[in-house]
Design a protein around this motif. Structure first.
Motif, PDB file in Angstrom:
ATOM      1  N   PRO A   1      36.216  58.848   9.290  1.00  0.00           N
ATOM      2  CA  PRO A   1      36.556  57.940  10.387  1.00  0.00           C
ATOM      3  C   PRO A   1      35.657  56.718  10.471  1.00  0.00           C
ATOM      4  O   PRO A   1      36.034  55.701  11.057  1.00  0.00           O
ATOM      5  N   SER A   2      34.462  56.792   9.897  1.00  0.00           N
ATOM      6  CA  SER A   2      33.541  55.661   9.985  1.00  0.00           C
ATOM      7  C   SER A   2      33.730  54.660   8.852  1.00  0.00           C
ATOM      8  O   SER A   2      33.174  53.564   8.887  1.00  0.00           O
ATOM      9  N   ALA A   3      34.526  55.034   7.838  1.00  0.00           N
ATOM     10  CA  ALA A   3      34.741  54.148   6.690  1.00  0.00           C
ATOM     11  C   ALA A   3      35.911  53.210   6.974  1.00  0.00           C
ATOM     12  O   ALA A   3      36.846  53.562   7.695  1.00  0.00           O
ATOM     13  N   PRO A   4      35.873  51.981   6.414  1.00  0.00           N
ATOM     14  CA  PRO A   4      37.005  51.062   6.599  1.00  0.00           C
ATOM     15  C   PRO A   4      38.286  51.686   6.064  1.00  0.00           C
ATOM     16  O   PRO A   4      38.289  52.316   5.011  1.00  0.00           O
ATOM     17  N   MET A   5      39.364  51.543   6.797  1.00  0.00           N
ATOM     18  CA  MET A   5      40.640  52.105   6.384  1.00  0.00           C
ATOM     19  C   MET A   5      41.373  51.097   5.510  1.00  0.00           C
ATOM     20  O   MET A   5      41.658  49.983   5.943  1.00  0.00           O
ATOM     21  N   GLU A   6      41.650  51.489   4.278  1.00  0.00           N
ATOM     22  CA  GLU A   6      42.261  50.543   3.343  1.00  0.00           C
ATOM     23  C   GLU A   6      43.758  50.415   3.545  1.00  0.00           C
ATOM     24  O   GLU A   6      44.330  49.354   3.336  1.00  0.00           O
ATOM     25  N   ALA A   7      44.422  51.496   3.945  1.00  0.00           N
ATOM     26  CA  ALA A   7      45.866  51.449   4.148  1.00  0.00           C
ATOM     27  C   ALA A   7      46.191  50.849   5.510  1.00  0.00           C
ATOM     28  O   ALA A   7      45.377  50.873   6.438  1.00  0.00           O
ATOM     29  N   ASP A   8      47.398  50.292   5.624  1.00  0.00           N
ATOM     30  CA  ASP A   8      47.873  49.769   6.905  1.00  0.00           C
ATOM     31  C   ASP A   8      48.461  50.876   7.769  1.00  0.00           C
ATOM     32  O   ASP A   8      48.366  50.847   8.990  1.00  0.00           O
ATOM     33  N   VAL A   9      49.101  51.841   7.115  1.00  0.00           N
ATOM     34  CA  VAL A   9      49.734  52.973   7.794  1.00  0.00           C
ATOM     35  C   VAL A   9      49.222  54.243   7.140  1.00  0.00           C
ATOM     36  O   VAL A   9      49.173  54.340   5.909  1.00  0.00           O
ATOM     37  N   LEU A  10      48.840  55.209   7.956  1.00  0.00           N
ATOM     38  CA  LEU A  10      48.221  56.420   7.425  1.00  0.00           C
ATOM     39  C   LEU A  10      48.890  57.655   7.991  1.00  0.00           C
ATOM     40  O   LEU A  10      49.057  57.800   9.199  1.00  0.00           O
TER      41      LEU A  10
ATOM     42  N   MET B   1      48.399  61.631   8.580  1.00  0.00           N
ATOM     43  CA  MET B   1      47.236  62.517   8.694  1.00  0.00           C
ATOM     44  C   MET B   1      47.615  63.797   9.409  1.00  0.00           C
ATOM     45  O   MET B   1      48.590  63.831  10.165  1.00  0.00           O
ATOM     46  N   ASP B   2      46.845  64.837   9.147  1.00  0.00           N
ATOM     47  CA  ASP B   2      47.000  66.080   9.892  1.00  0.00           C
ATOM     48  C   ASP B   2      46.680  65.802  11.358  1.00  0.00           C
ATOM     49  O   ASP B   2      45.720  65.097  11.675  1.00  0.00           O
TER      50      ASP B   2
ATOM     51  N   PRO C   1      43.523  60.146   1.414  1.00  0.00           N
ATOM     52  CA  PRO C   1      42.390  61.010   1.063  1.00  0.00           C
ATOM     53  C   PRO C   1      42.491  62.346   1.775  1.00  0.00           C
ATOM     54  O   PRO C   1      42.991  62.428   2.902  1.00  0.00           O
ATOM     55  N   GLY C   2      42.027  63.388   1.132  1.00  0.00           N
ATOM     56  CA  GLY C   2      42.071  64.710   1.748  1.00  0.00           C
ATOM     57  C   GLY C   2      41.248  64.778   3.005  1.00  0.00           C
ATOM     58  O   GLY C   2      41.657  65.354   4.012  1.00  0.00           O
ATOM     59  N   ASP C   3      40.075  64.165   2.996  1.00  0.00           N
ATOM     60  CA  ASP C   3      39.213  64.103   4.178  1.00  0.00           C
ATOM     61  C   ASP C   3      39.018  62.642   4.541  1.00  0.00           C
ATOM     62  O   ASP C   3      38.355  61.912   3.810  1.00  0.00           O
ATOM     63  N   VAL C   4      39.609  62.226   5.642  1.00  0.00           N
ATOM     64  CA  VAL C   4      39.494  60.847   6.078  1.00  0.00           C
ATOM     65  C   VAL C   4      38.156  60.656   6.780  1.00  0.00           C
ATOM     66  O   VAL C   4      37.842  61.356   7.741  1.00  0.00           O
TER      67      VAL C   4
ATOM     68  N   LEU D   1      50.135  58.383   2.116  1.00  0.00           N
ATOM     69  CA  LEU D   1      50.790  59.655   2.401  1.00  0.00           C
ATOM     70  C   LEU D   1      50.029  60.782   1.709  1.00  0.00           C
ATOM     71  O   LEU D   1      49.362  60.565   0.696  1.00  0.00           O
ATOM     72  N   ALA D   2      50.145  61.974   2.240  1.00  0.00           N
ATOM     73  CA  ALA D   2      49.493  63.124   1.627  1.00  0.00           C
ATOM     74  C   ALA D   2      49.970  63.277   0.189  1.00  0.00           C
ATOM     75  O   ALA D   2      51.167  63.139  -0.093  1.00  0.00           O
ATOM     76  N   PRO D   3      49.061  63.517  -0.752  1.00  0.00           N
ATOM     77  CA  PRO D   3      49.447  63.657  -2.159  1.00  0.00           C
ATOM     78  C   PRO D   3      50.539  64.719  -2.328  1.00  0.00           C
ATOM     79  O   PRO D   3      50.474  65.790  -1.732  1.00  0.00           O
ATOM     80  N   GLU D   4      51.543  64.384  -3.099  1.00  0.00           N
ATOM     81  CA  GLU D   4      52.652  65.278  -3.408  1.00  0.00           C
ATOM     82  C   GLU D   4      53.509  65.616  -2.195  1.00  0.00           C
ATOM     83  O   GLU D   4      54.384  66.478  -2.266  1.00  0.00           O
TER      84      GLU D   4
END
Length: 409
Positions: free
Chosen positions: A84-93, A95-96, A79-82, A47-50
């Protein structure tokens, strides 16, 4: 056998039944072994920080773990800037909404089109559903929404107009009634899109694999001429204020009316002697009445394509769209993701107008390169040129050329 999300979304083709049977035997014989079929699975949610209160986060965890005995839920900062080419560590994300097309293009999100009806279907804010779409694929659902609304000084005509043309006339009259103070200030390119869409125009459409910019079409130019009338006769160049400064601009009596994102703008009266009263807040009207189609902004939640727990990840999303979690978001001043829950937003100042505007919102062109159009300031520059009285058709055609160049890569 009961059909599951896994059988619909992850196992396809003529061997599907055999594959499911094999998985069933493996899980019976080797549960908890080194094949990754854990008896106590963990689902991670970014989730977005805070963002969201401790109460909302606690509700998500306790509800999930009560509904899924043995499973645990871990909430971490997105992360503030996701990348897209990096492996996604979370199962649910979370995002803006503006970041979704890049993640979809890189295959980072699971297509949940088959689950959309179960998650809310037509009750979900359609503009944000489309913001997370690509063709027939649906790669996320709204979590909460935001939309441009009007803040009007009650002392200078705070009543909503029934149509966009009448809104323009009322704003011009407001400027004439208070010389030296603009009748209106906008907050950027999103407001330009609203006028274009309300007038039956388009910004850009996909045509045979390429993007065709349409700001120079007859319908779009006519809409932009109306916008120019507003800016030249009810405002001062460039006729805009930064979106994040709309609330401060209102309290500083910089204009009789302001249009901008709704979050935090209607929290109450301004402080200080001589400050305007709490604003009247209403949705920008359409050309034929109702709410104008503003740009869909807000937060979307999706499931990582590489999740090992698609069923449990879907359970998290279902809880996040439930009335319990959504009511807690509404208490924080956020617009719920479901149209039927709009009354929850109405309990907050200006919330009813924001929910109405969000329900009528439209998605910007669904391409990862649209973010580059926004970063290049194409629409903001067009808005400024229009406010200076430049030829609308000419500057719209120039903007079209820039948009097509950017979208073509």
């Amino acid at each position: 056998m009961t059909e599951t999300f896994l059988s619909r979304s992850a196992v396809r083709g003529p061997r599907a039944a055999a594959a499911i049977a094999v998985l069933g035997m493996v899980s019976l014989a080797l549960a908890g072994c080194a094949l990754g079929l854990s008896e106590d699975p963990e689902v991670r949610v970014a989730l977005a920080p805070e963002a969201f209160s401790d109460e909302a986060r606690g509700h998500l965890v306790t509800t999930f773990e009560a509904e899924n005995p043995g499973a645990s839920l871990v909430i971490e900062d997105a992360p503030g800037d996701v990348d897209p080419s990096a492996p996604m560590e979370a199962d649910v994300l979370e995002m803006d909404a503006a970041k979704v097309p890049a993640l979809v293009a890189d295959g980072a999100l699971l297509d949940i089109a088959g689950e959309l009806e179960d998650l809310g279907g037509a009750d979900l804010i359609p503009g944000l559903v489309m913001a997370a779409s690509n063709g027939d694929g649906r790669f996320g659902v709204p979590l909460h929404a935001d939309a441009g609304v009007v803040l009007a000084d009650p002392a200078l005509g705070g009543e909503p107009a029934p149509t966009l043309d009448e809104f323009v006339r009322a704003s011009i009259a407001g400027a004439q009634a208070a010389p030296g103070r603009p009748g209106i200030l906008l907050s950027g390119g999103d407001d330009l899109l609203t006028f274009v869409w309300a007038g039956g125009g388009e910004v850009a459409v996909s045509d045979g694999g390429r993007w065709d910019a349409r700001l120079g079409s007859d319908a779009s130019v006519a809409a932009l001429v109306l916008l120019q009338d507003l800016l030249m006769n009810a405002s001062v160049p460039p006729g805009v204020v930064a979106a994040e400064s709309v609330g401060a601009a209102y309290c500083g009596a910089e204009a009789a009316r302001l249009v901008g994102p709704g979050t935090g703008l209607a929290a109450g009266a301004c402080a200080g002697e001589g400050a305007p009263a709490a604003p009247a807040v209403f949705a920008l009207p359409g050309r034929d009445g109702g709410a104008a189609p503003v740009a869909a902004r807000g937060s979307v939640v999706g499931i990582a394509a590489g999740t090992a727990e698609p069923e449990l990840a879907l359970s998290v999303v279902r809880i996040m769209l439930g009335e319990g979690f959504q009511s807690l978001l509404a208490a924080e001043g956020l617009v719920p993701a479901r149209i039927s829950l709009a009354p929850l937003a109405a309990e907050q100042p200006g919330g009813a107008a924001r929910a109405l505007a969000a329900a009528s919102a439209r998605a910007v062109p669904a391409t990862p390169r649209w973010a580059q159009v926004e970063e290049a300031g194409v629409l903001d520059e067009l808005l400024a040129a229009i406010s200076r009285g430049e030829d609308v058709a000419a500057v719209a055609a120039a903007a079209d050329a820039r948009i097509e160049e950017i979208l073509a890569g």
